[in-house]
Scaffold this motif. Structure first.
Motif, PDB file in Angstrom:
ATOM      1  N   VAL A 318      -5.039 -26.217  41.905  1.00 41.43           N
ATOM      2  CA  VAL A 318      -5.144 -26.637  40.502  1.00 41.43           C
ATOM      3  C   VAL A 318      -5.240 -25.402  39.613  1.00 41.43           C
ATOM      4  N   PHE A 319      -4.800 -25.576  38.375  1.00 44.96           N
ATOM      5  CA  PHE A 319      -5.020 -24.556  37.347  1.00 44.96           C
ATOM      6  C   PHE A 319      -5.973 -25.211  36.350  1.00 44.96           C
ATOM      7  N   MET A 320      -7.129 -24.591  36.166  1.00 49.40           N
ATOM      8  CA  MET A 320      -8.221 -25.286  35.488  1.00 49.40           C
ATOM      9  C   MET A 320      -8.798 -24.442  34.352  1.00 49.40           C
ATOM     10  N   LEU A 321      -8.946 -25.059  33.194  1.00 43.52           N
ATOM     11  CA  LEU A 321      -9.565 -24.367  32.062  1.00 43.52           C
ATOM     12  C   LEU A 321     -10.871 -25.050  31.726  1.00 43.52           C
ATOM     13  N   HIS A 322     -11.945 -24.309  31.732  1.00 45.56           N
ATOM     14  CA  HIS A 322     -13.226 -24.864  31.306  1.00 45.56           C
ATOM     15  C   HIS A 322     -13.528 -24.269  29.940  1.00 45.56           C
ATOM     16  N   ILE A 387      -9.764 -28.867  31.077  1.00 41.93           N
ATOM     17  CA  ILE A 387      -8.360 -29.291  31.089  1.00 41.93           C
ATOM     18  C   ILE A 387      -7.777 -28.743  32.374  1.00 41.93           C
ATOM     19  N   TYR A 388      -7.165 -29.601  33.169  1.00 42.10           N
ATOM     20  CA  TYR A 388      -6.557 -29.022  34.366  1.00 42.10           C
ATOM     21  C   TYR A 388      -5.334 -29.772  34.819  1.00 42.10           C
ATOM     22  N   THR A 389      -4.598 -29.090  35.683  1.00 40.70           N
ATOM     23  CA  THR A 389      -3.373 -29.684  36.185  1.00 40.70           C
ATOM     24  C   THR A 389      -3.114 -29.201  37.601  1.00 40.70           C
ATOM     25  N   VAL A 390      -2.372 -29.997  38.377  1.00 42.96           N
ATOM     26  CA  VAL A 390      -2.026 -29.512  39.709  1.00 42.96           C
ATOM     27  C   VAL A 390      -1.017 -28.377  39.556  1.00 42.96           C
ATOM     28  N   ALA A 391      -1.104 -27.428  40.462  1.00 41.73           N
ATOM     29  CA  ALA A 391      -0.285 -26.218  40.342  1.00 41.73           C
ATOM     30  C   ALA A 391      -0.039 -25.652  41.732  1.00 41.73           C
ATOM     31  N   PRO A 392       1.050 -24.900  41.898  1.00 43.81           N
ATOM     32  CA  PRO A 392       1.294 -24.332  43.234  1.00 43.81           C
ATOM     33  C   PRO A 392       0.233 -23.307  43.605  1.00 43.81           C
ATOM     34  N   ASP A 393      -0.035 -23.211  44.885  1.00 40.94           N
ATOM     35  CA  ASP A 393      -0.982 -22.197  45.335  1.00 40.94           C
ATOM     36  C   ASP A 393      -0.394 -20.800  45.072  1.00 40.94           C
ATOM     37  N   GLN A 394       0.889 -20.629  45.418  1.00 43.29           N
ATOM     38  CA  GLN A 394       1.567 -19.337  45.193  1.00 43.29           C
ATOM     39  C   GLN A 394       2.660 -19.563  44.156  1.00 43.29           C
ATOM     40  N   LEU A 395       2.678 -18.770  43.111  1.00 39.56           N
ATOM     41  CA  LEU A 395       3.750 -18.891  42.112  1.00 39.56           C
ATOM     42  C   LEU A 395       5.007 -18.224  42.647  1.00 39.56           C
ATOM     43  N   CYS A 396       6.167 -18.806  42.331  1.00 37.23           N
ATOM     44  CA  CYS A 396       7.392 -18.161  42.811  1.00 37.23           C
ATOM     45  C   CYS A 396       7.744 -16.952  41.938  1.00 37.23           C
ATOM     46  N   ASP A 397       7.144 -16.862  40.749  1.00 39.19           N
ATOM     47  CA  ASP A 397       7.420 -15.693  39.899  1.00 39.19           C
ATOM     48  C   ASP A 397       6.121 -15.114  39.341  1.00 39.19           C
ATOM     49  N   GLY A 398       5.567 -14.177  40.024  1.00 40.59           N
ATOM     50  CA  GLY A 398       4.350 -13.515  39.539  1.00 40.59           C
ATOM     51  C   GLY A 398       3.099 -14.046  40.209  1.00 40.59           C
ATOM     52  N   THR A 399       1.965 -13.503  39.743  1.00 35.51           N
ATOM     53  CA  THR A 399       0.694 -13.926  40.346  1.00 35.51           C
ATOM     54  C   THR A 399      -0.117 -14.690  39.303  1.00 35.51           C
ATOM     55  N   TRP A 400      -1.085 -15.445  39.779  1.00 33.30           N
ATOM     56  CA  TRP A 400      -1.933 -16.206  38.861  1.00 33.30           C
ATOM     57  C   TRP A 400      -2.719 -15.263  37.947  1.00 33.30           C
ATOM     58  N   GLU A 401      -3.149 -14.151  38.495  1.00 39.59           N
ATOM     59  CA  GLU A 401      -3.933 -13.207  37.702  1.00 39.59           C
ATOM     60  C   GLU A 401      -3.097 -12.712  36.513  1.00 39.59           C
ATOM     61  N   GLU A 402      -1.809 -12.430  36.783  1.00 35.61           N
ATOM     62  CA  GLU A 402      -0.939 -11.937  35.695  1.00 35.61           C
ATOM     63  C   GLU A 402      -0.672 -13.013  34.644  1.00 35.61           C
ATOM     64  N   LYS A 403      -0.552 -14.253  35.110  1.00 32.40           N
ATOM     65  CA  LYS A 403      -0.039 -15.300  34.226  1.00 32.40           C
ATOM     66  C   LYS A 403      -1.118 -16.163  33.582  1.00 32.40           C
ATOM     67  N   LYS A 404      -2.352 -16.044  34.048  1.00 32.34           N
ATOM     68  CA  LYS A 404      -3.326 -17.075  33.701  1.00 32.34           C
ATOM     69  C   LYS A 404      -3.591 -17.209  32.195  1.00 32.34           C
ATOM     70  N   ARG A 405      -3.587 -16.102  31.471  1.00 32.69           N
ATOM     71  CA  ARG A 405      -3.899 -16.185  30.039  1.00 32.69           C
ATOM     72  C   ARG A 405      -2.782 -16.918  29.273  1.00 32.69           C
ATOM     73  N   GLU A 406      -1.545 -16.559  29.624  1.00 33.37           N
ATOM     74  CA  GLU A 406      -0.382 -17.207  28.992  1.00 33.37           C
ATOM     75  C   GLU A 406      -0.389 -18.722  29.313  1.00 33.37           C
ATOM     76  N   ILE A 431     -11.364 -19.548  33.169  1.00 34.35           N
ATOM     77  CA  ILE A 431     -10.129 -20.008  33.795  1.00 34.35           C
ATOM     78  C   ILE A 431     -10.313 -19.959  35.308  1.00 34.35           C
ATOM     79  N   MET A 432      -9.948 -21.042  35.980  1.00 31.93           N
ATOM     80  CA  MET A 432      -9.996 -21.055  37.448  1.00 31.93           C
ATOM     81  C   MET A 432      -8.574 -21.246  37.974  1.00 31.93           C
ATOM     82  N   THR A 433      -8.100 -20.296  38.748  1.00 32.62           N
ATOM     83  CA  THR A 433      -6.747 -20.379  39.305  1.00 32.62           C
ATOM     84  C   THR A 433      -6.829 -20.614  40.815  1.00 32.62           C
ATOM     85  N   ALA A 434      -5.651 -20.790  41.397  1.00 31.83           N
ATOM     86  CA  ALA A 434      -5.588 -20.950  42.859  1.00 31.83           C
ATOM     87  C   ALA A 434      -6.247 -19.754  43.550  1.00 31.83           C
TER      88      ALA A 434
END
Ligand SMILES: Cc1cc2nc3c(=O)[nH]c(=O)nc-3n(C[C@H](O)[C@H](O)[C@H](O)COP(=O)(O)OP(=O)(O)OC[C@H]3O[C@@H](n4cnc5c(N)ncnc54)[C@H](O)[C@@H]3O)c2cc1C
Length: 499
Positions: A318-322, A387-406, A431-434
């Protein structure tokens, strides 16, 4: 008997509580600093959030988890709760005025008059499934068996259909079908992979309106959903306390590296600090693949168990915003939980998820307001929103750390459809990422809820080929969930001690 349990999530704690009750010496290890795994509260800048579960099933008086807890003298205060659904171009949000237990059926018929017949047919099927379910809760007897067989005859004709086939059989309209099957996408399952009869159990009408009575003809008939007063954390705390007051030991901030196995029998664990703990029985949890590959060793298993491990599919992350907010989100919501779907194409949504393509919230997301049930989670005058949504564990383009703010900004923007001006009212954000969940749950692949409920898929069984080694938790139960994990751990204990 000395029992070493790896993980103080609900699976490990329930197994441990039964063992402690029977006078066994229980030792539980967890890498985190408190019990609960994903049900432990998350504290951030003066706010508290539920990390995992939102609505809980099976917990109200007379329901299976309530009864399980009663065996340990635990009764938790609960509040009945419900959720609403927003579809891309219509909604199933309850009215202020209660319109009876079948208001969703009537609303659907108003919205889709051409599907009236199918909608009525679905609700007859739903009633038949509820009858079947009710009978299954009665004490075992010959009469029960007979009643079950008769009740099953009414739905037998649907038993070989997938969720996709069954929903289209009734509604012949994707817009209505998705209302009932969208939840499978949350489980990362394509409706073509799931048994159709399951639709009735993932769409209890009582989950959509807490005003619907749970009784029928004076008997508890329907399951209800709730929030635990004070938060879900109360549940693991109560179980851990039971274990500790029954001579058990809970060791936090401790990672178990390996299970000690001699002559095909588990006989202890090795901790990350190099120490060795002897035990007569070992219980593992978490990711089945990690636990058996790393801590147990595949060579210690048999072909059947190895095949199950190769083939079963855990859910994605999940990608989760508290968020801490300085306005009351409930001025815009009719319940504390909204499921917002953004599409009707569940096949592509599931396929993309499995390929590592994140949808940016466009396929759907949830909004939850924990401070509605627990005002003490937020400072005076403030609220918590997740607010949260299901999300891939591994992104096919980039890492969660890089993308999480966007991605966080994108999700907040989408949620503004339900919560106007949300971005202007944010006072804190976690923010809680995979990646965060991987670390937190000690999994190489984060899997938020358990196993994808694929029809006929076998999950790693509680009883393993290694003598005195048992496996519990979300990846031993279909679709996971608090109730299933707790009842599964009870079943595992009963198998271990042949009760
Ligand atoms: C975002 C989210 C939303 C959810 N929503 C719902 C919901 O609405 N309703 C519902 O019923 N359920 C929901 N669930 C699912 C439910 O919370 C889980 O299925 C259940 O709590 C899992 O319990 P568990 O014991 O299997 O695992 P966990 O809670 O993951 O606990 C396992 C613990 O073991 C520890 N551990 C593992 N291996 C080791 C090791 N080698 N050494 C030391 N420690 C170790 C982990 O760190 C963790 O603390 C949700 C879950 C999430 C994440």
């Amino acid at each position: 008997m000395k029992i070493a349990i790896i993980g103080a999530g609900l699976g490990g704690l329930v197994f441990g509580a039964y063992a402690a009750k029977d006078g066994h010496e229980v030792l539980i290890f967890d890498k985190n600093n408190k019990p609960g795994g994903v049900v432990a509260l998350l504290e951030h800048e003066g706010y508290k959030f539920e990390q995992g579960p939102l609505l809980l099933g099976d917990m109200l008086e007379g329901e299976p988890v309530y009864e399980l807890l009663k065996e340990f003298g635990i009764t938790l205060e609960t509040q009945r709760a419900d959720r609403d659904i927003i579809m891309p171009d219509y909604d199933m949000v309850k009215d202020d005025e209660y319109k009876g237990p079948y208001w969703r059926r009537e609303k659907l018929k108003e919205l889709f008059p051409e599907s009236k017949k199918g909608i009525d047919e679905y609700y007859r099927f739903y009633d038949d499934m509820m009858e079947l379910r009710y009978i299954s809760t009665l004490p075992d007897s010959m009469m029960k068996k007979l009643r079950l067989a008769i009740a099953f005859l009414k739905v037998k004709k649907y038993a070989n259909m997938t969720a996709e086939e069954l929903s289209m059989h009734f509604f012949k309209n994707k817009k209505i079908a998705t209302l009932f099957t969208g939840i499978f996408a949350d489980f990362c399952a394509d409706p073509n992979e799931v048994q159709g009869l399951g639709i009735a159990f993932t769409n209890f009408e009582t989950a959509f309106d807490k005003r619907i009575p749970l009784e029928k003809n004076g008997k508890k008939y329907y399951p209800g959903f709730c929030f635990i007063t004070g938060g879900c954390q109360k549940l693991p705390e109560a179980l851990a306390n039971y274990i500790e007051t029954h001579n058990g030991i809970t060791k936090y901030n401790t990672i178990v590296e390996k299970v000690k196995i001699e002559n095909g029998k588990a006989c202890g664990v090795y901790l990350q600090d190099g120490s060795e703990i002897e035990a007569d029985m070992v219980v593992g949890c978490g990711s089945g693949k990690d636990f058996f590959e790393n801590a147990v060793g595949l060579d210690n298993l048999d072909d059947t168990y190895r095949k199950i491990l190769r083939e079963y599919r855990p859910m994605e992350a999940v990608f989760m915003l508290h968020l801490g907010v300085d306005y009351d989100p409930m001025q815009y919501m009719k319940s504390s939980l909204y499921y917002c779907y953004g599409m009707y194409d569940l096949h592509s949504a599931t396929e993309n998820l499995r390929k590592g393509k994140y949808h940016g919230g466009k396929d759907g997301y949830l909004i939850f307001v924990p401070s509605y049930h627990a005002p003490e989670f937020a400072p005076e005058g403030k609220h918590c929103v997740t607010i949260y949504t299901v999300a891939p564990d591994q992104l096919c383009d980039g890492t969660w750390e890089e993308k999480k703010r966007e991605y966080a900004d994108e999700l907040i923007k989408l949620a503004e459809k339900q919560l106007p001006d949300l971005s202007k009212h944010i006072t804190g954000m976690k923010i809680m990422t995979a990646e965060d969940y991987r670390t937190y749950t000690h999994m190489r692949k984060s899997s938020f809820g358990g196993v994808v409920p694929i029809w006929n898929q076998q999950n790693p069984p509680h009883v393993t080929p290694v003598r005195s080694l048992y496996f519990v938790g979300q990846q031993s139960e279909n679709a996971g969930g608090v109730g299933a994990v707790m009842l599964g751990a009870k079943a595992a204990y009963e198998k271990a001690f042949k009760k």
